[in-house]
Design an enzyme around this catalytic site. Structure first.
Site, PDB file in Angstrom:
ATOM      1  N   HIS A  93      37.880  20.401  -7.732  1.00  0.00           N
ATOM      2  CA  HIS A  93      36.604  19.701  -7.549  1.00  0.00           C
ATOM      3  C   HIS A  93      36.087  19.713  -6.109  1.00  0.00           C
ATOM      4  O   HIS A  93      34.997  19.229  -5.841  1.00  0.00           O
ATOM      5  CB  HIS A  93      36.702  18.237  -8.014  1.00  0.00           C
ATOM      6  CG  HIS A  93      37.485  17.368  -7.081  1.00  0.00           C
ATOM      7  ND1 HIS A  93      38.851  17.295  -7.114  1.00  0.00           N
ATOM      8  CD2 HIS A  93      37.089  16.559  -6.069  1.00  0.00           C
ATOM      9  CE1 HIS A  93      39.264  16.474  -6.168  1.00  0.00           C
ATOM     10  NE2 HIS A  93      38.223  16.014  -5.509  1.00  0.00           N
TER      11      HIS A  93
HETATM   12  C1  UD1 Z   1      34.037  12.571  -4.454  1.00  0.00           C
HETATM   13  C2  UD1 Z   1      34.535  12.469  -3.023  1.00  0.00           C
HETATM   14  C3  UD1 Z   1      35.829  13.268  -2.875  1.00  0.00           C
HETATM   15  C4  UD1 Z   1      36.857  12.850  -3.913  1.00  0.00           C
HETATM   16  C5  UD1 Z   1      36.250  12.914  -5.305  1.00  0.00           C
HETATM   17  C6  UD1 Z   1      37.209  12.363  -6.310  1.00  0.00           C
HETATM   18  C7  UD1 Z   1      32.789  12.284  -1.273  1.00  0.00           C
HETATM   19  C8  UD1 Z   1      32.055  13.021  -0.223  1.00  0.00           C
HETATM   20  N1  UD1 Z   1      33.564  13.052  -2.084  1.00  0.00           N
HETATM   21  O1  UD1 Z   1      33.711  13.928  -4.692  1.00  0.00           O
HETATM   22  O2  UD1 Z   1      36.374  13.047  -1.588  1.00  0.00           O
HETATM   23  O3  UD1 Z   1      37.953  13.711  -3.831  1.00  0.00           O
HETATM   24  O4  UD1 Z   1      35.043  12.126  -5.340  1.00  0.00           O
HETATM   25  O5  UD1 Z   1      36.948  12.801  -7.596  1.00  0.00           O
HETATM   26  O6  UD1 Z   1      32.692  11.081  -1.367  1.00  0.00           O
HETATM   27  N2  UD1 Z   1      29.099  13.510 -11.175  1.00  0.00           N
HETATM   28  C9  UD1 Z   1      28.855  13.192 -12.475  1.00  0.00           C
HETATM   29  N3  UD1 Z   1      29.368  12.031 -12.974  1.00  0.00           N
HETATM   30  C10 UD1 Z   1      30.095  11.171 -12.228  1.00  0.00           C
HETATM   31  C11 UD1 Z   1      30.325  11.495 -10.885  1.00  0.00           C
HETATM   32  C12 UD1 Z   1      29.829  12.669 -10.380  1.00  0.00           C
HETATM   33  O7  UD1 Z   1      28.201  13.934 -13.206  1.00  0.00           O
HETATM   34  O8  UD1 Z   1      30.550  10.123 -12.746  1.00  0.00           O
HETATM   35  C13 UD1 Z   1      28.583  14.797 -10.642  1.00  0.00           C
HETATM   36  C14 UD1 Z   1      27.180  14.688 -10.057  1.00  0.00           C
HETATM   37  O9  UD1 Z   1      26.511  15.881 -10.339  1.00  0.00           O
HETATM   38  C15 UD1 Z   1      27.451  14.607  -8.567  1.00  0.00           C
HETATM   39  C16 UD1 Z   1      28.701  15.463  -8.412  1.00  0.00           C
HETATM   40  O10 UD1 Z   1      29.454  15.244  -9.606  1.00  0.00           O
HETATM   41  O11 UD1 Z   1      26.387  15.078  -7.794  1.00  0.00           O
HETATM   42  C17 UD1 Z   1      29.534  15.125  -7.201  1.00  0.00           C
HETATM   43  O12 UD1 Z   1      29.862  13.726  -7.200  1.00  0.00           O
HETATM   44  P1  UD1 Z   1      30.165  12.972  -5.814  1.00  0.00           P
HETATM   45  O13 UD1 Z   1      30.647  11.610  -6.107  1.00  0.00           O
HETATM   46  O14 UD1 Z   1      29.032  13.127  -4.879  1.00  0.00           O
HETATM   47  O15 UD1 Z   1      31.327  13.821  -5.193  1.00  0.00           O
HETATM   48  P2  UD1 Z   1      32.702  14.313  -5.840  1.00  0.00           P
HETATM   49  O16 UD1 Z   1      32.679  15.795  -5.877  1.00  0.00           O
HETATM   50  O17 UD1 Z   1      32.970  13.578  -7.091  1.00  0.00           O
HETATM   51  N1  UDP Z   2      42.962  12.162 -12.436  1.00  0.00           N
HETATM   52  C1  UDP Z   2      42.790  11.619 -13.699  1.00  0.00           C
HETATM   53  N2  UDP Z   2      42.158  12.383 -14.644  1.00  0.00           N
HETATM   54  C2  UDP Z   2      41.717  13.653 -14.403  1.00  0.00           C
HETATM   55  C3  UDP Z   2      41.908  14.187 -13.104  1.00  0.00           C
HETATM   56  C4  UDP Z   2      42.526  13.408 -12.135  1.00  0.00           C
HETATM   57  O1  UDP Z   2      43.195  10.492 -13.966  1.00  0.00           O
HETATM   58  O2  UDP Z   2      41.140  14.276 -15.315  1.00  0.00           O
HETATM   59  C5  UDP Z   2      43.631  11.342 -11.417  1.00  0.00           C
HETATM   60  C6  UDP Z   2      44.832  11.996 -10.787  1.00  0.00           C
HETATM   61  O3  UDP Z   2      45.995  11.780 -11.562  1.00  0.00           O
HETATM   62  C7  UDP Z   2      44.887  11.325  -9.424  1.00  0.00           C
HETATM   63  C8  UDP Z   2      43.438  11.073  -9.106  1.00  0.00           C
HETATM   64  O4  UDP Z   2      42.733  11.149 -10.343  1.00  0.00           O
HETATM   65  O5  UDP Z   2      45.558  10.086  -9.510  1.00  0.00           O
HETATM   66  C9  UDP Z   2      42.948  12.123  -8.158  1.00  0.00           C
HETATM   67  O6  UDP Z   2      41.580  12.062  -8.065  1.00  0.00           O
HETATM   68  P1  UDP Z   2      40.689  13.301  -7.656  1.00  0.00           P
HETATM   69  O7  UDP Z   2      41.431  14.553  -7.862  1.00  0.00           O
HETATM   70  O8  UDP Z   2      39.396  13.130  -8.351  1.00  0.00           O
HETATM   71  O9  UDP Z   2      40.419  13.025  -6.102  1.00  0.00           O
HETATM   72  P2  UDP Z   2      41.236  13.268  -4.751  1.00  0.00           P
HETATM   73  O10 UDP Z   2      42.608  12.727  -4.915  1.00  0.00           O
HETATM   74  O11 UDP Z   2      41.228  14.740  -4.478  1.00  0.00           O
HETATM   75  O12 UDP Z   2      40.433  12.548  -3.742  1.00  0.00           O
END
Ligand code: UD1
Ligand code: UDP
Length: 361
Positions: free
Chosen positions: A206
């Protein structure tokens, strides 16, 4: 002591669940929970509140998605209103997301003390949005809870004063121990997906650097598809990644060779991790969980903040510049028998240490 906790993204729900459980058992502390709404899909948010028995947020800011400036700005404004209303003694923030930065910034401007859980992590890659969030949050925080010795060293190098730094271990290790057992008892995900232990690879992707560069995403998909010819590849797809796969017209190719599934809840995820032959990921949390369950890991990035697992030999970094690099890196990972033993993430009681230190001020 009144504490406002700010969460918003998936990994923060898991981290906060650990600390909140301890906080709520202590009569001296009162926690107000704020959900920024950064993650909002049922499988990115609500499912964690239910499974991990997290209290309903006292405030849901409903900020949603957007460009970094717009999203962080909306959070900053909304968190400030909550802090003006609640006047807490401390604001508690987790990790490195835009929700973390907004919470910390809103608090310091109002002269409210900030505690940062997962302080001191560095990738030294300033193009990562998380790296900027970490550095700014650490320098705004009054109490920095570092998960590892390497994190403590990073903070010292940035001249953060010693009395602000607390080495407490990693709250995600507490979570892995607490919920790992529960997952084995309750999750039926292997049966549901028809999987046998150690017969599949688990993948999550991601990071912006992997999803937003079409050639990188293509290299990852094609590399995984190559690996998928000899072993099933189970891939719970983050919504960001699903959108990128569709945008870059890679979805059909991926779905033909990989087991693409919706994001799963934490218990199913932990069960999938514990039983995987190998995990390939760019997630911070998933890299560590692979190690907690002693499953070999391939990290599809050029660097990692969690250097200990690479040093112990359980994780290998594979820069995904081509499909061959990805496929070869995973094939080599499959041939590995794991790494050395070590406990670099504490003893599973980080949540208690954090609450003790907070209440001691
Ligand atoms: C965010 C965090 C990242 C973290 C990740 C965990 C920042 C800059 N990034 O990244 O550090 O590792 O969360 O998963 O804060 N979207 C949906 N539904 C949701 C959420 C997101 O459709 O419930 C889609 C939207 O198109 C959105 C994109 O995902 O624009 C990115 O979401 P965003 O929260 O901005 O960043 P993440 O990539 O999730
Ligand atoms: N995770 C989850 N379901 C998923 C993918 C990840 O519960 O489908 C959990 C995973 O076990 C871990 C956390 O989400 O505890 C990690 O989050 P993510 O990878 O979104 O973010 P990051 O740790 O890179 O910030």
């Amino acid at each position: 002591m009144k504490i406002v906790t700010i969460v918003g993204a998936r990994p923060q729900f898991i981290k906060a669940a650990v600390v909140s459980r301890v906080l709520r058992s202590v009569s001296k502390a009162r926690e107000i929970l704020v959900h920024t709404g950064q993650h909002y899909d049922e499988k990115m948010s609500d499912i964690f509140f239910k499974e991990l028995e997290i209290q309903r947020p006292d405030y849901h800011l409903g900020v949603g998605s957007g460009f970094h400036g717009a999203q962080t700005g909306r959070m900053l404004e909304a968190v400030e209103q909550v802090l003006l209303e609640e006047k807490p003694d401390w604001v508690l923030v987790y990790g490195d997301t835009n929700s973390t930065l907004a919470g910390a910034l809103a608090a310091v401007k109002l002269h409210i003390s900030v505690a940062h859980v997962e302080a001191g992590l560095r990738s030294f890659n300033r193009r990562m949005p998380e790296e900027i969030n970490r550095v700014l949050t650490d320098h705004a925080a009054d109490m920095l809870f570092a998960p590892t010795r390497a994190a403590v060293e990073n903070l010292r190098r940035e001249s953060i004063s010693e009395e602000r730094i607390h080495l407490v271990g990693d709250v995600m290790y507490d979570a892995a121990l607490y919920y790992g057992e529960k997952a084995r008892r309750e999750s039926r995900v292997l049966e549901r997906l028809g999987l046998k232990p150690e017969s599949y690879i688990l993948v999550t992707i991601h990071r912006a650097e992997n999803t937003d560069t079409p050639s990188r995403l293509q290299a990852i998909v094609e590399g995984l598809c190559e690996v998928g010819k000899s072993i099933p590849v189970v891939f719970p797809v983050h919504p960001r990644t699903r959108k990128a796969l569709e945008r870059h017209r890679l979805f059909d190719e991926a779905v033909a060779s990989l087991r693409l599934i919706e994001p799963v809840g934490y218990l199913d995820m932990v069960m999938l991790e514990q039983n995987a032959r190998l995990i390939a990921t760019d997630s911070g949390g998933v890299q560590k969980e692979a190690f907690f369950y002693r499953v070999p890991c391939v990290t599809l990035r050029g660097e990692t903040e969690w250097v200990e697992i690479v040093e112990l030999g359980w994780n290998r970094l594979v820069y995904p510049h081509s499909a061959n690099a990805v496929a070869n890196g995973i094939t080599e990972g499959l041939a590995s028998t794991g790494g050395m033993e070590g406990e670099p993430y504490g003893n599973g009681r980080s949540g208690e240490l954090i609450v003790q230190r907070l209440l001691a001020v």
